[in-house]
Design an enzyme around this catalytic site. Structure first.
Site, PDB file in Angstrom:
ATOM      1  N   LEU A 634       0.818  -1.217   0.000  1.00 13.42           N
ATOM      2  CA  LEU A 634       0.000   0.000   0.000  1.00 13.42           C
ATOM      3  C   LEU A 634       0.858   1.276   0.000  1.00 13.42           C
ATOM      4  O   LEU A 634       0.601   2.230  -0.727  1.00 13.42           O
ATOM      5  CB  LEU A 634      -0.935  -0.013   1.214  1.00 13.42           C
ATOM      6  N   GLN A 637       2.103   1.844  -3.405  1.00 13.63           N
ATOM      7  CA  GLN A 637       1.130   2.131  -4.467  1.00 13.63           C
ATOM      8  C   GLN A 637       0.672   3.589  -4.456  1.00 13.63           C
ATOM      9  O   GLN A 637       0.543   4.226  -5.482  1.00 13.63           O
ATOM     10  CB  GLN A 637      -0.119   1.247  -4.297  1.00 13.63           C
ATOM     11  N   CYS A 638       0.408   4.107  -3.238  1.00 15.50           N
ATOM     12  CA  CYS A 638      -0.033   5.491  -3.154  1.00 15.50           C
ATOM     13  C   CYS A 638       1.200   6.382  -3.213  1.00 15.50           C
ATOM     14  O   CYS A 638       2.297   5.955  -2.907  1.00 15.50           O
ATOM     15  CB  CYS A 638      -0.754   5.754  -1.842  1.00 15.50           C
ATOM     16  N   THR A 639       0.979   7.603  -3.611  1.00 22.74           N
ATOM     17  CA  THR A 639       2.083   8.540  -3.584  1.00 22.74           C
ATOM     18  C   THR A 639       2.212   9.016  -2.145  1.00 22.74           C
ATOM     19  O   THR A 639       1.512   9.910  -1.714  1.00 22.74           O
ATOM     20  CB  THR A 639       1.794   9.718  -4.512  1.00 22.74           C
ATOM     21  N   VAL A 640       3.079   8.356  -1.408  1.00 19.64           N
ATOM     22  CA  VAL A 640       3.276   8.759  -0.021  1.00 19.64           C
ATOM     23  C   VAL A 640       4.419   9.767  -0.012  1.00 19.64           C
ATOM     24  O   VAL A 640       5.573   9.412  -0.214  1.00 19.64           O
ATOM     25  CB  VAL A 640       3.584   7.553   0.879  1.00 19.64           C
TER      26      VAL A 640
END
Ligand SMILES: [Zn+2]
Length: 775
Positions: A634, A637-640
């Site tokens: 996760l 996948q997200c732009t953290v």
């Protein structure tokens, strides 16, 4: 002449200003875009001097007042628009009024005002424009000199009660004459009407020769003030009247024009007392004639239609004109005449008359500045009174009258236009406003880019995104609110709607769209009937076509998507269509903002010169973009990213676009001026000498990190085997279009084969090639 006991002191109605809002709108525009910090005198004219019922002598201004192609109007003057409220307050108004009167005095001495009586009404309009508040502080001064002896006249008579000796009505005869002039003006396009003129009715009119026809008109001569030689200098001649278009509402007085006219007559009068007969033309017909006078082309037709068929009875009943006789002698203005003669080294003012005004006005102005005692006899009045009836400025507050969205649009532009005053004179706000921006991605970056574009005055913004607003978004994505997350609104649509709420003047559209991506196979099941009649096509092809159309119809494309592979097709399309693409990507604490080098279609680009072109986002890759979402947790996948990063990168992306819209180097002047700090800063901004590219100061890439707060701006040439921007890829795309794209989506290795990278890699040791994990 009447005996002194029957003489009344003349009352003159001071002029009042009447402004059409268009006058201020035009001033706002002039100040912002043309005058800027220039507060020197600007010639303007008054449109009309016609009573509006409220004021006796309104001086009317509108946007036409600035138009110097419209003739002199009824009065000409100067506008002084100062820069600060302090400057307005401290302006030497007494001196300004005297300086304005000097213009009138010159016209009086040379008798040019006898030919053009509008010169008797020169004015000064002092103004301060508060552009932010849309408030204009102003003060009108129409100067008149105070004579040594106050003007008096015989009791005022109504013209409609006066008759020629044969019984003809003076009103009717006079108006018949004027209407004939009006008709002539309409037919020839040359104004035959004047606001002041001389009228001579010959002896036969006064002796009443009944054998003459009913009308006296053929005997009445009409001329400018200079033409009747026996009438000038003015002597008591009962056959001559001076007619003044005088719209004074007060029956007991005269208008301001007459005041200066009488001074002019006195200056040129003989020693012994003479008298002048004045007709003040008033009433509804006079007002209409007045409006025809101010604007020959605009009003003449309408006024003629209303007036030319009037009956004698209609003329009589509408006529409010007055008749009075004024004693005139040079002694009334003797001190002024003496000072003028001394200053000009002449014995009588008539010596000045045949001379052109050359040098006269300058001489007076110089005397006012250096030796004011030489013109101390100039006692000048004429500043307008305010709403409380006291001398003082008035305020025009347009913010109340204007539509609020119009005000907002003006205010958005204001901040940008102010930059042009000193900081960036060549800033092209028009160009920015007309730049159509396509934002691919309406997330953290998309929202921030859209806001920065609004600030730069960009009016055309389209956002593309297929996602919906989730609860995690509003805190970081500056165009969304809690309600958008609750409603699970489409991001593109919600962002476009919010932009219009922030600024109704923006044209924003949200497009919900999937961007085809390499490594993400398309669903090719036919679902939709194509509009062009090619039969059924898949939903994915419809979306592909929509993206193609969007990129073609916009000027700049911002690639702001989460995933790397969603940037591939826009990169290819922009390269193919010669569109500017600004790519922005975020790592956890790093950012990249870059512009893609393709600025012209490959057909026009120089062949075999890849180094002359700047690289794209994919130029450093040795493998094609593919599905990056596979096998990721996760947090991958997200732009953290660090929350501040998106604002920094979005701002840089927009600033890069603005810089690219101004390819010329700023002129030397643009680096001059300002405080020492600013100068130092500007010095740093100066491009390095010896730079070779067209706009060397504009970077290709901006790479930064907030871990160490560092930033650098590398330039990198295009890679001729790039899987996105190289000639083989662009050419294949242009030839095969969707077919090629869907193949690349199915299997991204087709890109490596097409671009030639596969062949190249056979000769390269992969371990030697660095990779760029963050982006
Ligand atoms: Zn490339």
């Amino acid at each position: 002449m009447s005996s002194p006991s029957s003489m009344n002191k003349t009352l003159f109605q001071a002029p009042h200003s009447a402004f059409d809002p268009t006058f201020w709108e035009k001033l706002y525009d002039l100040k912002l875009n043309v005058l800027k910090l220039d507060s020197s005198e600007l010639p303007i004219r008054a449109d009309a001097i016609c009573s509006d019922g409220k004021y006796s002598q309104p001086v009317e201004f509108s946007s036409k007042s600035y138009d110097d192609t419209m003739g002199s109007g009824l009065a000409t003057g100067t506008l002084v628009n100062v820069n600060t409220v302090e400057e307005f307050r401290d302006y030497d108004k007494k001196k300004a009024l005297k300086r304005t009167f000097v213009r009138i005095l010159t016209s009086m001495l040379t008798l040019s005002a006898a030919k053009d009586p509008s010169e008797l009404k020169s004015f000064i309009l002092l103004a301060f424009s508060d552009l932010k508040a849309y408030r204009f502080t102003y003060w009108l001064g129409v100067p008149a000199v105070i004579p040594d002896t106050a003007f008096t006249s015989t009791p005022i008579q109504m013209l409609r009660d006066s008759h020629f000796e044969n019984g003809c009505s003076m009103s009717v005869e006079l108006y018949r004459l004027l209407l004939k002039k009006l008709q002539l003006s309409r037919d020839t396009g040359i104004s035959e009407l004047q606001q002041v003129f001389a009228l001579r009715a010959p002896a036969s009119a006064w002796t009443g020769d009944q054998s003459e026809s009913h009308s006296q008109m053929q005997h009445i001569q009409h001329a400018d003030l200079l033409t009747f030689e026996e009438a000038w200098p003015m002597r008591h001649d009962p056959s001559v009247h001076l007619v003044v278009l005088d719209s004074t509402a007060e029956a007991g007085g005269f208008g301001w024009t007459l005041r200066n006219l009488l001074v002019m007559l006195a200056i040129h009068a003989p020693e012994e007392e003479s008298a002048v007969q004045i007709i003040g033309l008033r009433g509804s017909v006079a007002k209409k004639l007045c409006s025809a006078l101010s604007d020959v082309k605009g009003n003449l037709e309408a006024v003629s239609a209303q007036l030319l068929n009037l009956t004698d009875d209609e003329i009589l009943s509408s006529d409010e004109s007055v008749l009075s006789t004024f004693p005139i002698s040079v002694s009334m203005v003797q001190p002024l005449v003496d000072q003028v003669c001394a200053l000009c080294n002449v014995t009588t003012v008539s010596a000045l008359t045949p001379e052109p005004s050359l040098g006269l006005q300058e001489r007076f102005l110089e005397a006012l500045d250096n030796t004011p005692e030489q013109l101390s006899a100039l006692a000048v009045v004429g500043w307008e009174t305010n709403e409380r009836g006291k001398p003082g400025p008035r305020v025009a507050d347009l913010s109340q009258a204007l539509d609020s969205s119009y005000l907002m649009a003006q205010a958005v532009d204001l901040n940008l236009r102010l930059m042009k005053w000193r900081l960036w004179p060549s800033l092209d706000t028009e160009r920015l406003a007309n730049t159509r921006c396509l934002l691919l991605g309406a997330g953290t970056l998309g929202c921030a880019v859209a806001r920065a574009l609004l600030g730069w005055g960009v009016r055309d913004i389209t956002l593309v995104d297929n996602g919906r607003v989730s609860y995690s978004n509003p805190a970081r994505q500056c165009l969304f609110e809690f309600e958008d997350a609750e409603a699970r609104s489409f991001k593109a649509v919600a962002a476009a709607t919010r932009l219009r709420k922030i600024f109704p003047g923006v044209r924003s559209e949200g497009v919900v769209l999937n961007i085809p991506m390499p490594g993400h196979p398309l669903n090719l099941t036919p679902q939709t009937t194509a509009q062009d009649g090619e039969g059924s096509v898949s939903e994915d092809e419809v979306q592909y076509r929509r993206l193609d159309e969007l990129i073609r119809s916009h000027d700049v494309c911002f690639a702001l998507t989460d995933s790397r592979e969603a940037r591939w097709l826009p990169t290819v399309m922009c390269a193919a269509y010669g569109k500017l693409l600004i790519n922005t990507a975020l790592g956890f604490d790093t950012y990249l903002v870059m512009r893609h080098g393709q600025t012209q279609p490959p057909s026009e680009a120089q062949e075999d010169a890849p180094e002359s072109r700047l690289g794209c986002y994919f130029c450093n890759d040795i493998v094609a973009a593919s599905n990056s979402q596979k096998d990721r947790t996760l947090d991958q996948q997200c732009t953290v990213t660090r929350p501040g990063l998106s604002f920094i990168a979005a701002a840089l992306a927009v600033e890069l676009m603005v810089a690219l819209a101004h390819p010329q180097k700023p002129t030397q002047n643009e680096y001059d001026g300002g405080s020492d700090d600013e100068k130092e800063e500007k010095e740093e901004r100066k491009p390095a000498s010896g730079a070779v590219t067209a706009a060397p100061e504009i970077p290709h890439q901006i790479r930064g990190s907030v871990a160490g707060f560092t930033q650098f701006t590398p330039h990198a040439p295009a890679f001729n085997c790039c899987t996105a921007c190289s000639a083989p890829i662009v050419q294949t795309f242009l030839e095969r279009g969707f077919d090629f794209v869907q193949q690349a989506c199915q299997d991204s290795s087709v890109l490596e084969a097409t671009s030639g990278i596969t062949r190249l890699m056979e000769f390269v040791d992969v371990d030697d090639v660095g990779s760029d994990d963050d982006f």
